[in-house]
Motif scaffolding. Structure first.
Motif, PDB file in Angstrom:
ATOM      1  N   LEU A 157      47.254  38.400  28.101  1.00  0.00           N
ATOM      2  CA  LEU A 157      46.406  37.360  27.535  1.00  0.00           C
ATOM      3  C   LEU A 157      46.501  37.343  26.016  1.00  0.00           C
ATOM      4  N   ASN A 160      42.930  33.927  22.328  1.00  0.00           N
ATOM      5  CA  ASN A 160      42.250  32.692  22.722  1.00  0.00           C
ATOM      6  C   ASN A 160      41.897  32.690  24.207  1.00  0.00           C
ATOM      7  N   ASP A 161      42.746  33.338  25.025  1.00  0.00           N
ATOM      8  CA  ASP A 161      42.430  33.467  26.447  1.00  0.00           C
ATOM      9  C   ASP A 161      41.260  34.423  26.638  1.00  0.00           C
ATOM     10  N   GLN A 164      37.777  33.218  26.218  1.00  0.00           N
ATOM     11  CA  GLN A 164      37.250  32.330  27.260  1.00  0.00           C
ATOM     12  C   GLN A 164      36.883  33.058  28.551  1.00  0.00           C
ATOM     13  N   LEU A 183      40.280  31.464  34.123  1.00  0.00           N
ATOM     14  CA  LEU A 183      40.275  30.909  32.773  1.00  0.00           C
ATOM     15  C   LEU A 183      40.209  29.386  32.862  1.00  0.00           C
ATOM     16  N   SER A 186      44.590  27.270  29.583  1.00  0.00           N
ATOM     17  CA  SER A 186      45.490  28.201  28.912  1.00  0.00           C
ATOM     18  C   SER A 186      46.678  27.431  28.365  1.00  0.00           C
ATOM     19  N   LYS A 187      47.480  28.119  27.573  1.00  0.00           N
ATOM     20  CA  LYS A 187      48.638  27.480  26.950  1.00  0.00           C
ATOM     21  C   LYS A 187      49.644  27.008  27.995  1.00  0.00           C
ATOM     22  N   ASP A 189      48.852  26.099  31.113  1.00  0.00           N
ATOM     23  CA  ASP A 189      48.178  25.283  32.135  1.00  0.00           C
ATOM     24  C   ASP A 189      48.486  23.812  31.883  1.00  0.00           C
TER      25      ASP A 189
END
Length: 286
Positions: A157, A160-161, A164, A183, A186-187, A189
């Motif tokens: 992770l 930023n993850d 959250q 989560l 995410s980047k 997702d």
């Protein structure tokens, strides 16, 4: 009268800015208030502060960013947080002053942050931090940091993850074999619907699942909302010291005023200090 109006507007006007914006600026604004208090400037007088004093604060932020080798974002966020809260109070922002502009320009021209390499964090680093700071008598803030580091490492992770990761019972599910973290985004997702990160229980002092269980117990997190709209907050958050010891600064919040995660700046500073104590080359891991 003007001072009272400013305070009232500041209390009533959050709807004029997006909730995500207010959450981003909450901690930088608090840092500014705490710095001003050192100059004996009270919170109720903050909207009368002279622009030159605000420029002094931005210079203080600039110097800390330069010392820690981070980019100009710390200065720009501090300035934007002050401007936002003055806007909410219906007052002209002192950050428009030429002296403040000079500090922002200086930071943009001279601050160059180190490029961070998450892959440089090694298993032995995590184990060392767990041995030093996550023993049976670990304090809440130390256990929280080690847990966060272990979860980040095991779950691949980014910060930023991690910020959250909610403690809500259906978003953080701990079982005998593993832990499932949902989560919201995410980047990677592509559809923005969120995804689940599963982390195995491996045992030992640095096990991310075991550390998470200990943290949830020690911090006395509330994991089940008692009513619609109640926010139980993130795993990583601010801690306060009381006569009874360390406690979560906020156990619950609301949808309108959610509990914010610890900022990256605070997280990085704490991690650097811990690495130094544990004898880890912190330039390689933060």
């Amino acid at each position: 009268m003007i001072k009272g109006l400013a305070l009232d507007l500041a209390a009533q006007a959050p709807g004029a800015r997006a909730r995500s914006t207010l959450a981003q600026y909450k901690e930088p604004w608090r840092d500014f208030i705490e710095w001003a208090a050192l100059l004996q400037i009270q919170a109720q007088d903050i909207y009368d502060i002279r622009p030159e004093i605000v420029a002094m604060y931005l210079m203080y932020v600039f110097q800390s960013a330069k010392m820690e080798e981070v980019g100009p974002g710390r200065v720009s966020v501090a300035s934007a947080a002050i401007a936002c809260h003055f806007f909410l109070a219906g007052r002209a922002s002192p950050t428009d002053h030429a002296a403040c502009t000079l500090v922002r320009d200086l930071s943009k021209r001279t601050l160059r942050g180190q490029k961070l390499h998450r892959e440089s964090m090694q298993p032995e680093h995590v184990r060392s931090l767990a041995e030093h700071f996550a023993g049976p008598a670990a304090s809440l803030p130390d256990l929280m940091m080690v847990t966060a580091i272990s979860v980040m490492f095991a779950g691949f992770l980014r910060f930023n993850d991690l910020a959250q990761v909610s403690v809500r019972h259906d978003l953080l599910v701990v079982s005998e074999s593993h832990m499932a973290i949902t989560l919201p985004k995410s980047k990677t997702d592509q559809e923005g619907v969120g995804h689940v990160v599963r982390i195995a229980r491996v045992g030992g002092p640095a096990c991310p699942v075991g550390l998470t269980e200990r943290l949830l117990s020690l911090g006395k997190y509330n994991r089940v909302p008692r009513f619609p709209g109640e926010d139980v907050g993130p795993l990583l958050r601010r801690v306060k010291f009381t006569p009874r010891g360390h406690e979560l600064q906020h156990v619950t919040g609301t949808a309108r005023s959610p509990i914010s995660s610890l900022s990256y700046t605070s997280f990085r500073e704490k991690l650097q200090a811990m690495c130094s104590t544990a004898g880890i080359n912190n330039s390689a891991v933060v």
